[in-house]
Design an enzyme around this catalytic site. Structure first.
Site, PDB file in Angstrom:
ATOM      1  N   ILE A 267      39.227  30.249  50.248  1.00 50.48           N
ATOM      2  CA  ILE A 267      40.179  30.818  49.278  1.00 50.48           C
ATOM      3  C   ILE A 267      40.784  32.123  49.806  1.00 50.48           C
ATOM      4  O   ILE A 267      41.885  32.519  49.427  1.00 50.48           O
ATOM      5  CB  ILE A 267      39.479  31.034  47.904  1.00 50.48           C
TER       6      ILE A 267
ATOM      7  N   GLU B  63      52.908  27.657  30.401  1.00 52.36           N
ATOM      8  CA  GLU B  63      53.387  29.031  30.553  1.00 52.36           C
ATOM      9  C   GLU B  63      54.175  29.454  29.314  1.00 52.36           C
ATOM     10  O   GLU B  63      54.665  28.617  28.560  1.00 52.36           O
ATOM     11  CB  GLU B  63      54.323  29.141  31.768  1.00 52.36           C
TER      12      GLU B  63
ATOM     13  N   ASN C 175      53.965  33.267  37.178  1.00 53.21           N
ATOM     14  CA  ASN C 175      53.961  33.861  38.522  1.00 53.21           C
ATOM     15  C   ASN C 175      55.175  33.464  39.359  1.00 53.21           C
ATOM     16  O   ASN C 175      55.255  33.822  40.533  1.00 53.21           O
ATOM     17  CB  ASN C 175      52.679  33.468  39.272  1.00 53.21           C
TER      18      ASN C 175
ATOM     19  N   ASP D  25      49.114  45.082  35.715  1.00 55.38           N
ATOM     20  CA  ASP D  25      49.988  44.098  35.083  1.00 55.38           C
ATOM     21  C   ASP D  25      51.038  44.841  34.263  1.00 55.38           C
ATOM     22  O   ASP D  25      51.174  46.053  34.367  1.00 55.38           O
ATOM     23  CB  ASP D  25      49.158  43.132  34.218  1.00 55.38           C
TER      24      ASP D  25
ATOM     25  N   GLU E  69      41.106  21.598  36.819  1.00 55.34           N
ATOM     26  CA  GLU E  69      41.667  22.956  36.786  1.00 55.34           C
ATOM     27  C   GLU E  69      42.755  23.145  37.845  1.00 55.34           C
ATOM     28  O   GLU E  69      43.768  23.803  37.600  1.00 55.34           O
ATOM     29  CB  GLU E  69      40.535  23.971  37.012  1.00 55.34           C
TER      30      GLU E  69
ATOM     31  N   HIS F 296      49.077  42.298  39.814  1.00 55.65           N
ATOM     32  CA  HIS F 296      49.219  41.034  39.072  1.00 55.65           C
ATOM     33  C   HIS F 296      50.515  41.009  38.267  1.00 55.65           C
ATOM     34  O   HIS F 296      50.644  40.267  37.307  1.00 55.65           O
ATOM     35  CB  HIS F 296      47.996  40.878  38.146  1.00 55.65           C
TER      36      HIS F 296
ATOM     37  N   LYS G  47      50.226  33.341  27.349  1.00 59.92           N
ATOM     38  CA  LYS G  47      49.721  34.705  27.150  1.00 59.92           C
ATOM     39  C   LYS G  47      50.134  35.234  25.779  1.00 59.92           C
ATOM     40  O   LYS G  47      51.120  34.790  25.203  1.00 59.92           O
ATOM     41  CB  LYS G  47      50.283  35.649  28.214  1.00 59.92           C
TER      42      LYS G  47
ATOM     43  N   TYR H 276      52.234  36.673  43.811  1.00 62.48           N
ATOM     44  CA  TYR H 276      52.037  35.672  44.867  1.00 62.48           C
ATOM     45  C   TYR H 276      53.411  35.201  45.339  1.00 62.48           C
ATOM     46  O   TYR H 276      54.090  34.494  44.604  1.00 62.48           O
ATOM     47  CB  TYR H 276      51.252  34.474  44.332  1.00 62.48           C
TER      48      TYR H 276
ATOM     49  N   ARG I 266      32.522  32.014  38.949  1.00 62.21           N
ATOM     50  CA  ARG I 266      33.666  32.523  39.722  1.00 62.21           C
ATOM     51  C   ARG I 266      33.800  31.686  40.981  1.00 62.21           C
ATOM     52  O   ARG I 266      32.845  31.066  41.412  1.00 62.21           O
ATOM     53  CB  ARG I 266      33.439  33.993  40.084  1.00 62.21           C
TER      54      ARG I 266
ATOM     55  N   HIS J  54      47.998  28.984  30.837  1.00 60.15           N
ATOM     56  CA  HIS J  54      48.558  30.243  31.334  1.00 60.15           C
ATOM     57  C   HIS J  54      49.458  30.883  30.279  1.00 60.15           C
ATOM     58  O   HIS J  54      50.239  31.786  30.573  1.00 60.15           O
ATOM     59  CB  HIS J  54      49.316  30.002  32.651  1.00 60.15           C
TER      60      HIS J  54
ATOM     61  N   LYS K 142      54.281  40.401  36.930  1.00 63.14           N
ATOM     62  CA  LYS K 142      55.311  39.375  37.001  1.00 63.14           C
ATOM     63  C   LYS K 142      56.398  39.661  35.983  1.00 63.14           C
ATOM     64  O   LYS K 142      56.160  40.335  34.986  1.00 63.14           O
ATOM     65  CB  LYS K 142      54.726  37.977  36.795  1.00 63.14           C
TER      66      LYS K 142
END
EC number: 2.7.8.8
Length: 451
Positions: free
Chosen positions: A317, A385, A374, A169, A132, A357, A140, A273, A96, A138, A359
């Site tokens: 971060i 995406e 996002n 979400d 990265e 989270h 899904k 975000y 992480r 991304h 979107k």
């Protein structure tokens, strides 16, 4: 006013998208992460033909272990099942953020493979770029038999609400053989069999520098890899359009761009975000000038997954949620007039120490975009995406749509004035110093392009 010609151009784009007919009874909305987890586990346990899990990551924690164990069990019970997992190559091989890369997710996948000889559940690592920070997987969607369980969520404790905390979400189950086939075949052809894609459950996998050239070529190929299919629905019936894209000129980006100005009454946007590409901000301003309503639902900075409470050690971060709030404050200060008239409504989501989270987009009552995108510069340019655009001209999904939005708004407060948001002077000392240092060397602009 947007000229007739321009409006027609936007509407024309949507009208010309290939659409797949969809039965209203085959669309399920889920409104909570625990329901999403239970549905995913049920679908895995009852799968007859195929299970294809695509996520940014499948985490080595209780939530992630529950999913991977269920996949192994399904394959053990029905060896003929086609089971596969695809996750981001780089994310799986690090700890992480801020933690050392020991006992990574990839190490866990290898152990699971060794502990289950003869039960093949391949986990593929997908490198979208050589680093990265410059692009991740991304894409899904969990394709199980003739259904797609779609969410922006990855697979870990908080996304699955395994314990006390959750990350909120959106969750939809769409049963549609044609769409699931299109997505499954695209993933097989363009991702699983893509150059630079290797199994993470193999201890002898290559190191990233060894496949650098393959990754670059793979990224180039993905830029041109759209879904190709014939639609079977007209513009007067409930339909779904799967979309995929990498790079700013992708069909997905073009569709998002054209979707927004098609609002005749109201546009609603969710993003965790607040860092919208300039081209989308211009769309919003144009709608407001035309007298349309715009609602934006974002996470409070404390509901951001990068937020670090003030009583914990600060990491760089941890400045991110503050940078997003600065963006939002600046945006609102420009458009305060529309906030005063209630034409622009900005809501901040906060529920204890849970995270946000969500979107997606809702255009009037007729269009819904479900996506992991996002709506930020990173999604616009760097990451792979995808999305599903739902067209509901007869308002068949209206009750579920309203319920979903109602529940999203439940833990929100409306920002009445840009000064309701903290300014840099109000931030903790370490955050304040870091942001001022970043601004001095102009690196804050670069950061906003990759985050």
């Amino acid at each position: 006013m947007l000229s007739k010609f321009k409006r027609n151009k936007h509407q024309q784009h949507l009208a010309q998208l290939p659409k797949i007919s969809q039965s209203v009874d085959d669309v399920d909305f889920f409104y909570a992460p625990a329901d999403f987890r239970e549905t995913l586990l049920e679908k895995i346990a009852s799968a007859k033909q195929r299970i294809c899990i695509v996520a940014l990551y499948l985490e080595q924690d209780d939530g992630g272990k529950g999913i991977l164990n269920a996949l192994y069990e399904a394959k053990r019970q029905r060896p003929e099942l086609d089971v596969r997992v695809l996750v981001d190559w780089h994310r799986a091989q690090r700890g992480r953020i801020g933690a050392a890369a020991s006992n990574t997710n990839a190490d866990w996948y290898c152990r699971m493979a060794q502990e289950n000889p003869g039960v093949d559940v391949p986990v593929y690592g997908v490198p979208i770029n050589t680093r990265e920070a410059l692009g991740v997987l991304h894409f899904k969607g969990f394709i199980i038999d003739d259904s797609v369980l779609y969410s922006g969520a990855s697979l870990n404790d908080v996304y699955l609400h395994q314990h006390d905390k959750y990350r909120y979400d959106r969750y939809h189950l769409i049963r549609n053989r044609k769409m699931s086939d299109i997505m499954f075949e695209w993933v097989t052809q363009n991702i699983m069999n893509g150059r630079g894609v290797n199994r993470l459950d193999d201890v002898n996998r290559p190191k990233s520098p060894e496949i650098k050239n393959d990754i670059r070529l793979f990224r180039q190929e993905l830029r041109d890899a759209a879904y190709h299919f014939q639609g079977d629905a007209d513009n007067d019936q409930l339909s779904v359009t799967p979309l995929v894209g990498l790079g700013k000129s992708s069909l997905l980006n073009k569709t998002i761009f054209h979707l927004m100005p098609c609002a005749e009454q109201k546009l609603t946007i969710c993003t965790p975000y607040f860092n919208l590409p300039a081209i989308l901000v211009r769309n919003i301003i144009q709608l407001l000038r035309e007298g349309k309503k715009v609602e934006i639902i974002v996470g409070d900075k404390t509901a951001n997954d990068f937020y670090i409470p003030e009583d914990e050690p600060f990491k760089i971060i941890g400045a991110l949620p503050y940078l997003y709030e600065i963006n939002l404050r600046r945006f609102l200060s420009r458009l305060q007039y529309y906030v005063n008239t209630d034409q622009l409504v900005v809501r901040l989501w906060k529920d204890d120490d849970n995270t946000y989270h969500l979107k997606g987009m809702w255009v009037d009552d007729k269009w819904m975009l479900i996506t992991g995108n996002n709506l930020n510069p990173r999604a616009w340019r760097l990451d792979l995406e995808n999305a599903i655009l739902i067209h509901d001209p007869q308002l068949e999904l209206a009750p579920q749509r309203e319920k979903e939005l109602e529940l999203i708004r439940e833990h929100t407060t409306i920002v009445k004035h840009y000064r309701d948001l903290q300014s840099i002077a109000d931030y903790p000392v370490k955050v304040r110093k870091l942001i001022r240092r970043l601004r001095r060397i102009r690196i804050d602009r670069l950061i906003s392009r990759i985050l």
